[in-house]
Design an enzyme around this catalytic site. Structure first.
Site, PDB file in Angstrom:
ATOM      1  N   HIS A 188       0.862  -1.142   0.047  1.00 55.49           N
ATOM      2  CA  HIS A 188       0.181  -0.035   0.068  1.00 55.49           C
ATOM      3  C   HIS A 188       0.821   1.317   0.162  1.00 55.49           C
ATOM      4  O   HIS A 188       0.891   2.191  -0.739  1.00 55.49           O
ATOM      5  CB  HIS A 188      -0.848  -0.001   1.304  1.00 55.49           C
ATOM      6  CG  HIS A 188      -1.919   0.845   1.046  1.00 55.49           C
ATOM      7  ND1 HIS A 188      -1.774   2.178   1.983  1.00 55.49           N
ATOM      8  CD2 HIS A 188      -3.235   1.173   0.297  1.00 55.49           C
ATOM      9  CE1 HIS A 188      -2.957   2.905   1.566  1.00 55.49           C
ATOM     10  NE2 HIS A 188      -3.908   2.354   0.841  1.00 55.49           N
ATOM     11  N   HIS A 210      -4.010   7.212  -5.579  1.00 52.80           N
ATOM     12  CA  HIS A 210      -5.116   7.808  -5.022  1.00 52.80           C
ATOM     13  C   HIS A 210      -5.606   9.090  -5.752  1.00 52.80           C
ATOM     14  O   HIS A 210      -4.888   9.089  -6.715  1.00 52.80           O
ATOM     15  CB  HIS A 210      -4.769   8.316  -3.687  1.00 52.80           C
ATOM     16  CG  HIS A 210      -4.787   7.212  -2.793  1.00 52.80           C
ATOM     17  ND1 HIS A 210      -3.557   6.453  -2.150  1.00 52.80           N
ATOM     18  CD2 HIS A 210      -5.725   6.377  -1.899  1.00 52.80           C
ATOM     19  CE1 HIS A 210      -3.822   5.623  -1.510  1.00 52.80           C
ATOM     20  NE2 HIS A 210      -5.085   5.320  -1.396  1.00 52.80           N
ATOM     21  N   HIS A 219      -7.272  -1.247  -5.419  1.00 52.23           N
ATOM     22  CA  HIS A 219      -7.486  -1.782  -3.872  1.00 52.23           C
ATOM     23  C   HIS A 219      -8.308  -3.150  -4.231  1.00 52.23           C
ATOM     24  O   HIS A 219      -8.071  -4.052  -3.236  1.00 52.23           O
ATOM     25  CB  HIS A 219      -8.478  -0.685  -3.059  1.00 52.23           C
ATOM     26  CG  HIS A 219      -7.483   0.373  -2.525  1.00 52.23           C
ATOM     27  ND1 HIS A 219      -7.373   1.776  -3.180  1.00 52.23           N
ATOM     28  CD2 HIS A 219      -6.691   0.400  -1.432  1.00 52.23           C
ATOM     29  CE1 HIS A 219      -6.760   2.347  -2.475  1.00 52.23           C
ATOM     30  NE2 HIS A 219      -6.112   1.514  -1.294  1.00 52.23           N
ATOM     31  N   HIS A 340     -14.227   7.106   2.895  1.00 59.74           N
ATOM     32  CA  HIS A 340     -12.654   6.271   2.696  1.00 59.74           C
ATOM     33  C   HIS A 340     -11.950   7.063   3.734  1.00 59.74           C
ATOM     34  O   HIS A 340     -11.204   6.539   4.802  1.00 59.74           O
ATOM     35  CB  HIS A 340     -12.294   6.215   1.510  1.00 59.74           C
ATOM     36  CG  HIS A 340     -11.004   5.835   1.668  1.00 59.74           C
ATOM     37  ND1 HIS A 340      -9.882   6.437   1.089  1.00 59.74           N
ATOM     38  CD2 HIS A 340     -10.279   4.479   1.687  1.00 59.74           C
ATOM     39  CE1 HIS A 340      -8.558   5.916   1.244  1.00 59.74           C
ATOM     40  NE2 HIS A 340      -8.792   4.579   1.616  1.00 59.74           N
ATOM     41  N   HIS A 344     -10.468   6.225   7.532  1.00 62.12           N
ATOM     42  CA  HIS A 344      -9.191   6.112   8.047  1.00 62.12           C
ATOM     43  C   HIS A 344      -8.539   7.257   8.985  1.00 62.12           C
ATOM     44  O   HIS A 344      -7.778   6.568  10.201  1.00 62.12           O
ATOM     45  CB  HIS A 344      -8.167   6.537   6.538  1.00 62.12           C
ATOM     46  CG  HIS A 344      -7.913   5.224   5.616  1.00 62.12           C
ATOM     47  ND1 HIS A 344      -6.799   4.283   6.146  1.00 62.12           N
ATOM     48  CD2 HIS A 344      -8.394   4.873   4.632  1.00 62.12           C
ATOM     49  CE1 HIS A 344      -6.995   3.658   5.042  1.00 62.12           C
ATOM     50  NE2 HIS A 344      -7.818   3.926   4.106  1.00 62.12           N
ATOM     51  N   PHE A 361      -1.358   7.079   4.685  1.00 61.46           N
ATOM     52  CA  PHE A 361      -1.265   5.801   3.747  1.00 61.46           C
ATOM     53  C   PHE A 361      -0.075   5.014   3.820  1.00 61.46           C
ATOM     54  O   PHE A 361      -0.102   3.809   3.816  1.00 61.46           O
ATOM     55  CB  PHE A 361      -1.329   6.426   2.284  1.00 61.46           C
ATOM     56  CG  PHE A 361      -2.529   7.138   1.767  1.00 61.46           C
ATOM     57  CD1 PHE A 361      -3.850   6.489   2.173  1.00 61.46           C
ATOM     58  CD2 PHE A 361      -2.701   8.169   0.983  1.00 61.46           C
ATOM     59  CE1 PHE A 361      -5.042   6.844   1.950  1.00 61.46           C
ATOM     60  CE2 PHE A 361      -4.023   8.579   0.817  1.00 61.46           C
ATOM     61  CZ  PHE A 361      -5.174   8.048   1.081  1.00 61.46           C
ATOM     62  N   HIS A 374     -11.435  -1.607   3.383  1.00 65.31           N
ATOM     63  CA  HIS A 374     -11.196  -1.575   1.943  1.00 65.31           C
ATOM     64  C   HIS A 374     -12.163  -2.501   1.344  1.00 65.31           C
ATOM     65  O   HIS A 374     -12.403  -2.446   0.152  1.00 65.31           O
ATOM     66  CB  HIS A 374      -9.845  -1.629   1.383  1.00 65.31           C
ATOM     67  CG  HIS A 374      -9.294  -0.270   1.441  1.00 65.31           C
ATOM     68  ND1 HIS A 374      -9.461   0.481   0.276  1.00 65.31           N
ATOM     69  CD2 HIS A 374      -8.457   0.523   2.258  1.00 65.31           C
ATOM     70  CE1 HIS A 374      -9.112   1.647   0.282  1.00 65.31           C
ATOM     71  NE2 HIS A 374      -8.431   1.667   1.610  1.00 65.31           N
TER      72      HIS A 374
HETATM   73 CU   LIG Z   1      -7.459   3.329   2.061  1.00 68.47          CU
END
Ligand SMILES: [Cu+2]
Length: 602
Positions: A188, A210, A219, A340, A344, A361, A374
């Site tokens: 990731h 992203h 993802h 999303h 997080h 991230f 996810h």
């Molecule tokens: Cu994410």
């Protein structure tokens, strides 16, 4: 000059030009002029690339020497052939030339981290030596049983024990095993924080999955391989990762197994105030005021409706077009912003510099809750595609379909996948359990009457020098406090047919974003600047949220679909809408280049 020296002279000149193109151009390449020249080079590259590297011609299980592209590029004889191929004739703009993004895995480098990062900046996976790559072929057999991904609140402890066991095994594997838990988390990090460059001649452009059309498919593949690895480690190839359904009423808390300190699903770097039974805030920001639990549930449902149902074009929901030779982060999709990004942030530690681990991230996938989070995002992609009897995604765009990623599979093979192969989850062997979706009809209501809204708007427009989109001196506008802008709509009172064909979209160009910082601002239409509506009201149309990356400054675009909003606000006949931007976190860390209304084909 002899004939020989003339040839030699012409040849050297050509080499100098080529050298200039390969070295100078990518660094001077900017976001605003993405087309002609980049297309020229992309075409050139594609021609070279097709000679030796195209996925269709590469045999399965081939061994790559990893410099072929660079080698070709620097080979004057082949370059000479290339330049003939791409003489700027109409033929050179031919649609068959791929501009699909594909990471240069052999040239992975240190990632860019936000300030005060708590781990080292190296996320590159271990590569097999020699570099051996398989093209993905492991499709599910036509009649084989499908893995069914269920919501965590509907699976029993025995099932959760399998997930716990799998994660415990992954955590115990040696560091040099790509199935090792931290190695998986690094995948990731490497795709999100710029570990992979694009292929030459765009090696100065770092890939970020992203804020673009790569977000969902990347993802999907990532969770797919995680699930396959986990299933093989626990000896249950039918195991499906359950999802955290924070969009359903029963799923709006952190699942209890993740809060059990004796479980492998527990993680230390989480906000201790958000353990169960605390209700998740899908529009969360660090330091948000808490509300009553009932109020929070209805906020969340109305918010989901906006991010899913109202976001009814591919650009608004999935993020922007991102091709070979383009700068990263063209435009962020609705659900990627929130829930999303916000979930997080909600999980991560509020007192750490970037809300590690989930709140940023480079560390997010170190927390086991990343995967069920996810998995729900992946499920929402499928639900969005099926809304209104089927919505149009990017599947007509060859560059999207051909975009590539690399992952290790359960057999420790490095596998190259593309987006085309990810679109039908049944071909990947899994489906989602269907259950009632509580936000499908949670359409938000306006907070005021039409009369009150119109009076507010009239007084704003009559005030001294209201900011308009053409007030040149105000743009770029540093968002350090609330600001309202009068935005002209090119069309008003559109017919039903027009509205079915085209969505009215509010487009906010972000020209200067401090990408290494936490930033959030809300967007309201025809609201009251002094008393802004909450996330469950129609006037609150969206939120921009940025999870810290590494890059100090970046540009992106934020789009909000407003056809239905204007119907709800009874503003369809208005020539002007008043857009209010309200900075919530990171005041002054974002500049707005322009705000306009566009009509985008559905
Ligand atoms: Cu994410």
């Amino acid at each position: 000059m002899s004939a020989f020296s003339r040839v030699l002279f012409a040849f050297s000149a050509l080499i100098i030009v080529l050298f200039f193109l390969t070295t100078t151009f990518p660094t001077s390449f900017s976001f605003t002029n993405t087309n002609s020249f980049s297309h020229f080079l992309a075409t050139f590259h594609a021609n070279n690339n097709n000679n030796n590297h195209s996925p269709s011609s590469s045999p399965n299980d081939q061994t790559h020497q990893h410099q072929p592209i660079l080698g070709l590029w620097r080979n004057p004889f082949i370059a000479f052939k290339g330049i003939n191929d791409i003489s700027p004739s109409p033929a050179s703009t031919n649609q068959n030339i791929s501009r699909a993004i594909s990471p240069d895995v052999a040239n992975c480098g240190p990632v860019e981290l936000p300030p005060n990062a708590i781990t080292e900046p190296f996320c590159c996976p271990i590569l097999p030596s020699p570099l051996k790559i398989k093209d993905f072929k492991d499709f599910a057999k036509p009649n084989a049983p499908l893995r069914v991904r269920k919501p965590i609140h509907l699976v029993d402890d025995e099932y959760m024990a399998k997930l716990e066991k799998g994660i415990a095994i992954m955590k115990s594997l040696p560091k040099n095993d790509p199935r090792n838990y931290i190695e998986q988390a690094k995948v990731h990090c490497v795709y999100c924080n710029g570990g992979y460059p694009q292929k030459p001649p765009f090696q100065n452009l770092k890939i970020d999955i992203h804020r673009s059309w790569l977000f969902y498919p990347f993802h999907r593949w990532y969770i797919y391989f995680f699930e396959k690895i986990l299933g093989s480690l626990i000896g249950d190839p039918d195991f499906a990762v359950p999802f955290w359904s924070w969009d359903s009423i029963e799923g709006m808390q952190m699942p209890k197994h993740f809060a059990n300190p004796n479980s492998s699903l527990f993680h230390n770097l989480r906000d201790p105030a958000h353990l169960p039974p605390y209700i998740v805030d899908l529009n969360y920001h660090v330091g948000a005021d808490s509300t009553t639990q009932d109020q929070q549930v209805s906020y969340n449902l109305a918010f989901m409706y906006k991010q899913m149902v109202l976001a009814n074009t591919k650009e608004v929901f999935m993020g922007g077009v991102y091709r070979f030779g383009d700068q990263a982060q063209p435009a962020i999709g609705s659900v990627e912003q929130a829930p999303h990004n916000t979930v997080h942030k909600w999980v991560g530690r509020a007192d750490l510099p970037s809300q590690e681990d989930m709140g940023t991230f480079y560390t997010a996938a170190r927390d086991p809750i990343f995967y069920p989070h996810h998995t729900n995002i992946d499920r929402l992609w499928g639900i969005w595609t099926s809304l209104d009897g089927g919505r149009q995604d990017y599947r007509d765009d060859q560059d999207w379909l051909d975009s590539e990623f690399y992952f290790y599979d359960e057999n420790l093979d490095l596998v190259r996948v593309n987006i085309r192969d990810s679109l039908d989850t049944k071909k990947l062997g899994y489906v989602y359990e269907e259950f009632e979706i509580p936000w499908l009809n949670a359409s938000p209501k306006p907070s005021r009457t039409k009369l009150e809204r119109q009076a507010k708007k009239a007084s704003f427009l009559a005030s001294q020098n209201p900011i308009t989109t053409t007030t040149a001196t105000k743009f770029p506008l540093v968002l350090d406090s609330k600001v309202s802008v009068a935005v002209t709509r090119p069309k008003k009172l559109r017919s039903k047919l027009e509205k079915e064909r085209e969505e009215e979209v509010l487009v906010i160009e972000i020209v200067d974003l401090h990408s290494d910082k936490d930033v959030k601002f809300d967007v309201h239409v025809d609201d009251d600047e002094e008393m802004l509506s909450g996330p469950d009201k129609a006037e609150f149309v969206g939120t921009f949220t940025s999870v810290p990356h590494g890059r100090h400054k970046s540009k992106t675009r934020f789009m909000v679909a407003i056809s239905k909003v204007l119907e709800n606000l009874e503003a369809e006949e208005d020539e002007i809408i008043v857009v209010t931007l309200a900075p919530i976190v990171g005041k002054g860390l974002v500049s707005i280049g322009s705000i306009k209304v566009e009509y985008i084909l559905k």
